[in-house]
Every structure is written in C-alpha cells, then in structure tokens.
Design a protein around this motif. Structure first.
Motif, PDB file in Angstrom:
ATOM      1  N   ASP A 123       0.809  -1.216   0.000  1.00  0.00           N
ATOM      2  CA  ASP A 123       0.000   0.000   0.000  1.00  0.00           C
ATOM      3  C   ASP A 123       0.844   1.268   0.000  1.00  0.00           C
ATOM      4  O   ASP A 123       0.315   2.359  -0.156  1.00  0.00           O
ATOM      5  CB  ASP A 123      -0.932   0.020   1.212  1.00  0.00           C
ATOM      6  CG  ASP A 123      -1.931  -1.117   1.177  1.00  0.00           C
ATOM      7  OD1 ASP A 123      -2.520  -1.341   0.109  1.00  0.00           O
ATOM      8  OD2 ASP A 123      -2.110  -1.779   2.208  1.00  0.00           O
ATOM      9  N   GLN A 152       0.284   3.582  -3.061  1.00  0.00           N
ATOM     10  CA  GLN A 152      -0.974   4.324  -3.059  1.00  0.00           C
ATOM     11  C   GLN A 152      -0.969   5.420  -1.996  1.00  0.00           C
ATOM     12  O   GLN A 152      -1.476   6.512  -2.232  1.00  0.00           O
ATOM     13  CB  GLN A 152      -2.163   3.388  -2.858  1.00  0.00           C
ATOM     14  CG  GLN A 152      -2.495   2.599  -4.104  1.00  0.00           C
ATOM     15  CD  GLN A 152      -3.772   1.817  -3.938  1.00  0.00           C
ATOM     16  OE1 GLN A 152      -3.925   1.075  -2.984  1.00  0.00           O
ATOM     17  NE2 GLN A 152      -4.685   2.003  -4.870  1.00  0.00           N
ATOM     18  N   ASN A 155      -8.105  12.404  -8.186  1.00  0.00           N
ATOM     19  CA  ASN A 155      -7.118  11.409  -7.743  1.00  0.00           C
ATOM     20  C   ASN A 155      -7.245  11.126  -6.250  1.00  0.00           C
ATOM     21  O   ASN A 155      -7.171   9.970  -5.819  1.00  0.00           O
ATOM     22  CB  ASN A 155      -5.704  11.874  -8.071  1.00  0.00           C
ATOM     23  CG  ASN A 155      -5.406  11.852  -9.551  1.00  0.00           C
ATOM     24  OD1 ASN A 155      -6.098  11.200 -10.326  1.00  0.00           O
ATOM     25  ND2 ASN A 155      -4.391  12.583  -9.952  1.00  0.00           N
ATOM     26  N   ASN A 170      -9.916  11.485  -4.340  1.00  0.00           N
ATOM     27  CA  ASN A 170     -11.148  10.711  -4.105  1.00  0.00           C
ATOM     28  C   ASN A 170     -10.977   9.254  -4.498  1.00  0.00           C
ATOM     29  O   ASN A 170     -11.400   8.342  -3.771  1.00  0.00           O
ATOM     30  CB  ASN A 170     -12.325  11.330  -4.867  1.00  0.00           C
ATOM     31  CG  ASN A 170     -12.830  12.593  -4.213  1.00  0.00           C
ATOM     32  OD1 ASN A 170     -12.729  12.759  -3.006  1.00  0.00           O
ATOM     33  ND2 ASN A 170     -13.366  13.494  -5.013  1.00  0.00           N
ATOM     34  N   ASP A 171     -10.354   9.003  -5.658  1.00  0.00           N
ATOM     35  CA  ASP A 171     -10.129   7.624  -6.117  1.00  0.00           C
ATOM     36  C   ASP A 171      -9.225   6.862  -5.157  1.00  0.00           C
ATOM     37  O   ASP A 171      -9.495   5.702  -4.810  1.00  0.00           O
ATOM     38  CB  ASP A 171      -9.531   7.604  -7.521  1.00  0.00           C
ATOM     39  CG  ASP A 171     -10.502   8.050  -8.601  1.00  0.00           C
ATOM     40  OD1 ASP A 171     -11.721   8.122  -8.326  1.00  0.00           O
ATOM     41  OD2 ASP A 171     -10.042   8.335  -9.724  1.00  0.00           O
ATOM     42  N   LEU A 172      -8.140   7.498  -4.710  1.00  0.00           N
ATOM     43  CA  LEU A 172      -7.195   6.833  -3.814  1.00  0.00           C
ATOM     44  C   LEU A 172      -7.811   6.592  -2.438  1.00  0.00           C
ATOM     45  O   LEU A 172      -7.596   5.526  -1.843  1.00  0.00           O
ATOM     46  CB  LEU A 172      -5.903   7.636  -3.708  1.00  0.00           C
ATOM     47  CG  LEU A 172      -5.028   7.588  -4.958  1.00  0.00           C
ATOM     48  CD1 LEU A 172      -3.987   8.698  -4.944  1.00  0.00           C
ATOM     49  CD2 LEU A 172      -4.360   6.225  -5.091  1.00  0.00           C
ATOM     50  N   ARG A 201     -10.929   6.058  -1.852  1.00  0.00           N
ATOM     51  CA  ARG A 201     -11.855   4.938  -2.050  1.00  0.00           C
ATOM     52  C   ARG A 201     -11.081   3.625  -2.177  1.00  0.00           C
ATOM     53  O   ARG A 201     -11.439   2.621  -1.564  1.00  0.00           O
ATOM     54  CB  ARG A 201     -12.726   5.181  -3.280  1.00  0.00           C
ATOM     55  CG  ARG A 201     -13.846   4.191  -3.455  1.00  0.00           C
ATOM     56  CD  ARG A 201     -14.791   4.511  -4.595  1.00  0.00           C
ATOM     57  NE  ARG A 201     -14.127   4.903  -5.835  1.00  0.00           N
ATOM     58  CZ  ARG A 201     -14.051   6.161  -6.302  1.00  0.00           C
ATOM     59  NH1 ARG A 201     -14.590   7.152  -5.643  1.00  0.00           N
ATOM     60  NH2 ARG A 201     -13.429   6.419  -7.432  1.00  0.00           N
ATOM     61  N   ASP A 202      -9.985   3.626  -2.941  1.00  0.00           N
ATOM     62  CA  ASP A 202      -9.193   2.408  -3.118  1.00  0.00           C
ATOM     63  C   ASP A 202      -8.580   1.928  -1.805  1.00  0.00           C
ATOM     64  O   ASP A 202      -8.399   0.726  -1.597  1.00  0.00           O
ATOM     65  CB  ASP A 202      -8.077   2.632  -4.140  1.00  0.00           C
ATOM     66  CG  ASP A 202      -8.589   2.774  -5.557  1.00  0.00           C
ATOM     67  OD1 ASP A 202      -9.775   2.458  -5.801  1.00  0.00           O
ATOM     68  OD2 ASP A 202      -7.806   3.209  -6.432  1.00  0.00           O
ATOM     69  N   LEU A 203      -8.245   2.853  -0.920  1.00  0.00           N
ATOM     70  CA  LEU A 203      -7.634   2.499   0.359  1.00  0.00           C
ATOM     71  C   LEU A 203      -8.658   2.293   1.475  1.00  0.00           C
ATOM     72  O   LEU A 203      -8.300   2.110   2.624  1.00  0.00           O
ATOM     73  CB  LEU A 203      -6.628   3.587   0.778  1.00  0.00           C
ATOM     74  CG  LEU A 203      -5.355   3.667  -0.055  1.00  0.00           C
ATOM     75  CD1 LEU A 203      -4.602   4.956   0.236  1.00  0.00           C
ATOM     76  CD2 LEU A 203      -4.478   2.459   0.212  1.00  0.00           C
ATOM     77  N   ASN A 204      -9.951   2.324   1.123  1.00  0.00           N
ATOM     78  CA  ASN A 204     -11.042   2.165   2.105  1.00  0.00           C
ATOM     79  C   ASN A 204     -10.978   3.225   3.195  1.00  0.00           C
ATOM     80  O   ASN A 204     -11.246   2.945   4.359  1.00  0.00           O
ATOM     81  CB  ASN A 204     -11.034   0.770   2.743  1.00  0.00           C
ATOM     82  CG  ASN A 204     -11.598  -0.276   1.846  1.00  0.00           C
ATOM     83  OD1 ASN A 204     -12.310   0.021   0.896  1.00  0.00           O
ATOM     84  ND2 ASN A 204     -11.286  -1.523   2.122  1.00  0.00           N
ATOM     85  N   THR A 211     -12.653   6.304   2.907  1.00  0.00           N
ATOM     86  CA  THR A 211     -13.795   7.213   2.904  1.00  0.00           C
ATOM     87  C   THR A 211     -14.692   6.881   4.086  1.00  0.00           C
ATOM     88  O   THR A 211     -14.682   5.757   4.606  1.00  0.00           O
ATOM     89  CB  THR A 211     -14.606   7.112   1.600  1.00  0.00           C
ATOM     90  OG1 THR A 211     -15.194   5.812   1.522  1.00  0.00           O
ATOM     91  CG2 THR A 211     -13.752   7.390   0.377  1.00  0.00           C
ATOM     92  N   LEU A 231     -17.080   3.863   3.379  1.00  0.00           N
ATOM     93  CA  LEU A 231     -16.422   2.556   3.373  1.00  0.00           C
ATOM     94  C   LEU A 231     -15.996   2.131   4.778  1.00  0.00           C
ATOM     95  O   LEU A 231     -16.080   0.952   5.126  1.00  0.00           O
ATOM     96  CB  LEU A 231     -15.221   2.570   2.429  1.00  0.00           C
ATOM     97  CG  LEU A 231     -15.576   2.674   0.944  1.00  0.00           C
ATOM     98  CD1 LEU A 231     -14.321   2.874   0.100  1.00  0.00           C
ATOM     99  CD2 LEU A 231     -16.315   1.433   0.490  1.00  0.00           C
TER     100      LEU A 231
END
Length: 147
Positions: A63, A66, A108, A110-112, A114-117, A119, A122
């Motif tokens: 990780d 990211q 970017n 927001n996407d990261l 979300r990808d890293l849980n 938010t 999540l």
C-alpha cells in the motif's frame, strides 16, 4: 475476496491462502514513500501513516505506493488551492490553469481514498461488517440500550 476469518470447514488450499493473506496484512507499518515527495508531501505521508495505523482496515507494504500517491495528490491539491486563492480563478482574462490541476488532484484523491477504504462510507460499512461478524464490539450498543 478472501475472508480472513472462517469457522466452517474449508479445503487445505483455502486455509493456506487465508493464513498467507493474514500474515501479509499483519506486517509492520514502517512504510516509506515510493516516490520523491516535497516537504509538504512528506508531512502528508507521515500524517496518512498515522491515520492508516489507527484504522481497523489492514494495510501492508504494498500500500506504500498508493499512500505515496495520495500524499502527492494532496500536496498538488493544496498548491492548486493556494494559486487559486492567491491569483483567482481568472488570470489576465484566462482561466487559471491551477483549476485544472485542482480538479485532477481532487479526482485522484477521491479515487485513492476509495481504493484504500478511507472514505467515511467505506469505513462505516467495514465497521458494520465487523460488528455483524462479531470481530469487534458494537460501539453504539451502549448508546442504544435503555438499561
């Protein structure tokens, strides 16, 4: 998706995969940025590591990229905001290019997240899942009980 906890009968291969995933996720979080960051980016990276280490969501060495990209994107977002606040949205009759950088960095981030849980939605879903699976105590139980 591999469930890290299982009480039912499972094959030896599935059990080995589960144990391997658990060991990978329980590594020490002594992560270093995988890309060169500015001073502010490095400070953001350290802050993100603090947030990540306090999280119930497991993180591993993989990780680091990211998290580094998230720190870089947050740094770019801040620089773009500084430019927009200092120079305005319109400079010399033209749109400030910092607005383009801002929009890209915001996407970017927001996407990261979300990808890293990371938010809020999540994290709440993960907490509810952990409560339903009885992996953690329900933090709202005391508030709801009328004892």
């Amino acid at each position: 998706m591999i469930k890290l906890e299982n009480n039912s009968h499972e094959s030896r291969t599935t059990k080995q995969t589960r144990e391997q995933a658990k060991s990978m996720l329980n590594q020490d979080l002594d992560l270093k940025p995988t890309i060169k960051l500015s001073k502010q980016g490095q400070a953001l990276f350290e802050l993100l590591l603090t947030l990540v280490s306090d999280s119930d969501v497991p993180f591993a060495q993989i990780d680091s990229l990211q998290i580094s990209l998230l720190a870089e994107s947050l740094d770019q977002l801040q620089q773009a905001l500084d430019s927009i606040h200092g120079n305005g949205v319109v400079v010399d009759g033209k749109r400030n290019m910092a607005t383009t950088v801002y929009n890209s960095a915001l996407k970017n981030v927001n996407d990261l997240l979300r990808d890293l849980n990371l938010t809020m939605n999540l994290r709440v879903k993960q907490l509810l899942s952990n409560i339903q699976n009885e992996n953690v105590d329900d933090p709202f139980r005391e508030l709801i009980n009328d004892d």
